[in-house]
Write a protein that holds these residues in place. Structure first.
Motif, short mmCIF file in Angstrom:
data_model
loop_
_atom_site.label_atom_id
_atom_site.label_comp_id
_atom_site.label_asym_id
_atom_site.label_seq_id
_atom_site.Cartn_x
_atom_site.Cartn_y
_atom_site.Cartn_z
N CYS A 1 2.03 -7.33 -1.71
CA CYS A 1 2.11 -8.61 -2.42
C CYS A 1 0.92 -8.80 -3.37
O CYS A 1 1.06 -9.35 -4.46
CB CYS A 1 2.16 -9.78 -1.44
SG CYS A 1 3.76 -9.94 -0.65
N THR A 2 -0.25 -8.34 -2.94
CA THR A 2 -1.43 -8.44 -3.81
C THR A 2 -1.23 -7.60 -5.07
O THR A 2 -1.52 -8.05 -6.18
CB THR A 2 -2.69 -7.95 -3.05
OG1 THR A 2 -2.76 -8.65 -1.82
CG2 THR A 2 -3.95 -8.19 -3.85
N LEU A 3 -0.71 -6.39 -4.89
CA LEU A 3 -0.45 -5.52 -6.04
C LEU A 3 0.62 -6.14 -6.94
O LEU A 3 0.49 -6.13 -8.18
CB LEU A 3 -0.01 -4.13 -5.59
CG LEU A 3 -1.12 -3.32 -4.92
CD1 LEU A 3 -0.57 -2.02 -4.34
CD2 LEU A 3 -2.23 -3.00 -5.92
N VAL B 1 1.01 -7.40 2.96
CA VAL B 1 0.01 -8.22 2.25
C VAL B 1 -0.58 -7.43 1.08
O VAL B 1 -0.78 -7.96 -0.02
CB VAL B 1 -1.09 -8.69 3.23
CG1 VAL B 1 -2.24 -9.34 2.49
CG2 VAL B 1 -0.51 -9.66 4.25
N ILE B 2 -0.83 -6.14 1.30
CA ILE B 2 -1.37 -5.30 0.22
C ILE B 2 -0.33 -5.19 -0.91
O ILE B 2 -0.67 -5.33 -2.10
CB ILE B 2 -1.74 -3.90 0.75
CG1 ILE B 2 -2.84 -4.01 1.81
CG2 ILE B 2 -2.19 -2.99 -0.40
CD1 ILE B 2 -3.14 -2.70 2.53
N GLY C 1 1.28 -9.31 -7.27
CA GLY C 1 0.63 -10.43 -7.95
C GLY C 1 -0.15 -9.94 -9.16
O GLY C 1 -0.11 -10.55 -10.23
N PHE C 2 -0.84 -8.82 -9.00
CA PHE C 2 -1.59 -8.22 -10.10
C PHE C 2 -0.66 -7.84 -11.25
O PHE C 2 -0.92 -8.16 -12.42
CB PHE C 2 -2.38 -7.01 -9.59
CG PHE C 2 -3.02 -6.18 -10.66
CD1 PHE C 2 -3.91 -6.76 -11.55
CD2 PHE C 2 -2.72 -4.83 -10.79
CE1 PHE C 2 -4.52 -6.01 -12.54
CE2 PHE C 2 -3.32 -4.07 -11.78
CZ PHE C 2 -4.22 -4.66 -12.67
N LEU D 1 0.58 -10.99 -13.04
CA LEU D 1 -0.46 -11.56 -13.91
C LEU D 1 -0.64 -10.72 -15.17
O LEU D 1 -0.77 -11.24 -16.27
CB LEU D 1 -1.79 -11.63 -13.16
CG LEU D 1 -2.03 -12.86 -12.29
CD1 LEU D 1 -3.21 -12.63 -11.34
CD2 LEU D 1 -2.33 -14.09 -13.14
N LEU D 2 -0.61 -9.39 -14.98
CA LEU D 2 -0.78 -8.49 -16.11
C LEU D 2 0.36 -8.67 -17.11
O LEU D 2 0.14 -8.73 -18.32
CB LEU D 2 -0.84 -7.05 -15.61
CG LEU D 2 -1.32 -6.00 -16.60
CD1 LEU D 2 -2.76 -6.27 -17.00
CD2 LEU D 2 -1.21 -4.60 -16.01
#
Lengths: 90, 488
Positions: free
Chosen positions: A68-70, A65-66, A72-73, A76-77
């Motif tokens: 995937c969050t990174l 999960v961590i 996603g960041f 987006l960037l």
């Protein structure tokens, strides 16, 4: 086999040539975010749902999960940077 | 100095700084409605980052988050997962809303929708839905603040006084400064929360278990590996189903970007790109939930017999005999989490109530200064209502909030259609929104009738989409000039 791969390469080339830079970056972003979503819920998350192994001390399910969050960041960037490049060109 | 005095001093100092950072910005903002509600469209990336981050992390973050990890294990990961998915639509909606807001003077979400679909009724309906969702939300923030102060002071500060005093401070800066007060105080509160969460999240596993890896290894060795494998446990302590977990992630992600108080922050941004950048940076704030969950995990083996999972963090802190200064800082951190959401909700509730619920009946007869005063009075009244609920503590209020989550998600298809589907009509939008809310509420009341164990909001969304699409197609298209205005 060779024929199939050359057809895929041809299809990708045509797709790339016919797409604007903005369209392409949005397309890539859409695919990445779609995959992230699918891998954070059923069925993709099934593959990473176990408690073990521990990764950097975190259970696999948590580390995933961590990660995937990174990811996603980063996605987006990437989208933001390519959008900004586009506006500057105008 | 006595422990109690040190804690009170730190909390007092924190409240004073919050008050000052909240009041000072009012000096620089115009006395107009746009100044009060949208900060004259002047928020930079720094403030917007904390507004987006801190207003989402409420009392729930410091109390409920560790509680979930403690009692339900991997189920708690859903809170992180939905955030990273849910923020994405805002990257696309935000700049469009901002552009239209700048051009036509919109400051709320319902104003956009009511204009596109030419319906005052839609505006009033959204105002009622928003306020119905905001009051229980605000009440829970007040309960959180009162509760923390009460537990940490060992009953010395009564609940009503803790909640009352904290929210008096919030009420003062929201009343005078509007959204810029919310913004600056959230920047201060957000930084404070981040530091406290990371400090505690790393400190507690180390002091209780000798490290994060050691802590998880111990949990696995003790035969509780099931708890750590997704999707964790349900509220009854049994294995949670994949359909319930996945639908909880999806419905929260879909609702996330259209929460009215969150969506309307797009209008306050200085520019399109400053809003976009704040959205891009949001996942870095989201990672703050990692240490929050670690706090809960650290207590699983160390304090196995705590019945009330939500009180696990104050419980652990009281057991460890920490220096007074640390407990005081934690207290202030928990208050920051409560206040940074409470102020944003209070401000939006007042603004939306007047702007979308009352103004449509007055038209141009309501002057700008009268409207602003009316919003300020509404802020006071809504704050008071929420406080009364908090002091009476009626637990059905939690149920009301849960109902609101599925209800708010029903706004998403209409917002999406407004920007991207020209053929959507007024009748379609109203039918979709209504049908969605009714279906959601129906399955909330009768969960045993659900065909599959999924969040009721998902059923609401299905009904919503079907109605939005079919009714739009069978009714004549909306006037072309209205539609064109929105497809920018």
């Amino acid at each position: 086999m060779g024929e199939v791969s050359s057809m895929i390469i041809f299809a990708l080339k045509t797709l790339l040539q016919n797409m604007t830079k903005k369209g392409l970056s949005r397309w890539i972003f859409g695919v990445v975010m779609g995959l992230i979503t699918l891998f954070l819920i059923w069925p993709g998350y099934l593959l990473f749902s176990a408690a073990e192994p521990l990764i950097l001390g975190f259970p696999l399910s948590f580390a995933w999960v961590i990660f995937c969050t990174l990811l996603g960041f980063v996605a987006l960037l990437g989208l933001y940077l390519s959008d900004r490049g586009e506006t500057k060109d105008l | 100095m006595e422990t109690g005095t040190i804690i009170l001093l730190i909390v007092g100092l924190y409240l004073l700084v919050s008050l000052l950072t909240g009041i000072i910005p009012s000096l620089r903002i115009s006395k107009s409605v746009s100044g009060y509600v949208a900060g004259d469209r002047s928020m930079n990336v720094f403030i917007m980052y904390f507004v987006l981050g801190a207003s989402i992390f409420s009392s729930f973050a410091f109390l409920g988050g560790p509680g979930w990890a403690y009692s339900r294990g991997a189920a708690a990961f859903y809170i992180i997962s939905y955030g990273v998915i849910g923020i994405v639509p805002l990257y696309f909606f935000g700049p469009r809303a901002w552009k239209l807001g700048k051009k036509y003077g919109y400051v709320t979400q319902a104003e956009l929708l009511a204009d596109r679909f030419n319906s005052k009724f839609l505006s009033v309906m959204l105002a009622v839905l928003s306020v119905a969702a905001f009051i229980p939300y605000l009440t829970l923030q007040m309960i959180g603040a009162g509760y923390v102060l009460n537990v940490i002071s060992e009953g010395w500060i009564p609940f009503w006084m803790g909640a009352g005093f904290t929210y008096l401070v919030v009420l003062i800066y929201v009343y005078f400064s509007g959204v810029m007060g919310v913004g600056w105080s959230n920047a201060f509160q957000g930084m404070f929360m981040l530091v406290m969460a990371w400090t505690l999240g790393i400190y507690l596993p180390n002091v209780l278990h000798g490290g994060i890896g050691e802590m998880f290894q111990k949990i696995i060795d003790s035969g509780k590996a099931d708890m750590l494998s997704a999707p964790g446990l349900n509220a009854a302590g049994e294995a949670w189903s994949w359909s319930a977990y996945s639908s909880a992630v999806l419905i929260s992600a879909i609702g996330f970007s259209v929460w009215p108080h969150f969506f309307m922050r797009a209008y306050a941004a200085k520019s399109e790109s400053s809003f976009k950048l704040s959205v891009v940076l949001y996942p870095t704030f989201l990672l703050f939930l990692v240490p929050i969950l670690l706090i809960g995990f650290s207590a699983i083996l160390a304090f196995p017999e705590v019945d009330q999972a939500d009180s696990i963090l104050p419980h652990v802190l009281m057991q460890l005999e920490l220096p007074a200064i640390v407990i005081g800082l934690f207290c202030a951190g928990a208050l920051a989490a409560s206040m940074s959401s409470g102020d944003a909700i209070l401000h939006s509730a007042g603004s939306i109530w007047v702007r979308d619920g009352i103004k449509p009946f007055f038209g141009k007869k309501l002057s700008d200064s009268a409207e602003r005063s009316l919003i300020q009075i509404s802020v006071l009244i809504i704050g008071l209502i929420a406080y009364l609920f908090a002091v009476v503590i009626d637990y059905s209020i939690v149920a009301l909030l849960l109902a609101a989550y599925g209800g708010v998600a029903q706004i998403f298809p209409v917002v999406f259609a407004m920007f991207y589907w020209k053929r959507a009509t007024k009748a379609g939008a109203l039918a979709g929104l209504f049908g969605g809310i009714i279906t959601n509420t129906f399955f909330l009341i009768y969960p045993e009738l659900k065909p599959l164990d999924m969040h009721e909001g998902i059923y609401g969304l299905m009904a919503n989409l079907i109605l939005l699409i079919t009714v739009s197609f069978i009714t004549p298209p909306d006037p072309a000039e209205n539609v064109k205005k929105f497809s920018c």
